[in-house]
Design a protein around this motif. Sequence first.
Motif: not given
Length: 160
Positions: A50-51, A82-86, A100-101, A106-108
Amino acid sequence: MKTNQKSVYLDTTIPSYYYDKRKSLSFQSKMTRHWWRENSKEYAIYISKTTIDELSLGHYPNQAKLLKFVSKILYLKPVDEIVTISKYYIDNYLMPNDLEGDAMHLAYASFYQIDFLLTWNCNHLANANKKQHIRAINTKLSLSIPEIITPLELFKETEV
């Protein structure tokens, strides 16, 4: 993701401010460079896809230098969780509706049990009004809770 060092996840603001020359961000840029020179070696430092994507797709001053700079930082692998958490963060109004922000950063940091999420984003991340909500959501998801801070809060104590 634990080593003998404390870990730090960098959101996009940290590397981008390192090279930023705008007067309006001069304090943050100066403090970012100072922290990097003086304190970064004390930590295991990580970034994510993402970064890198945000830095690659955006229009940043000194973008080529910036991308070379981040290429030397440890990289956290993207995983489906990570996508699920996001998405959970967004669905529960913790973060803006932008995968994508901020929610992904935070999820990562939460998924990989990073000690500190370092950011200059005091609107959605390093915000005292959000910390209780983040704690509640991450506790419900059985995730670690990174300390979300600016570089100012991660300087080493000096003798007076």
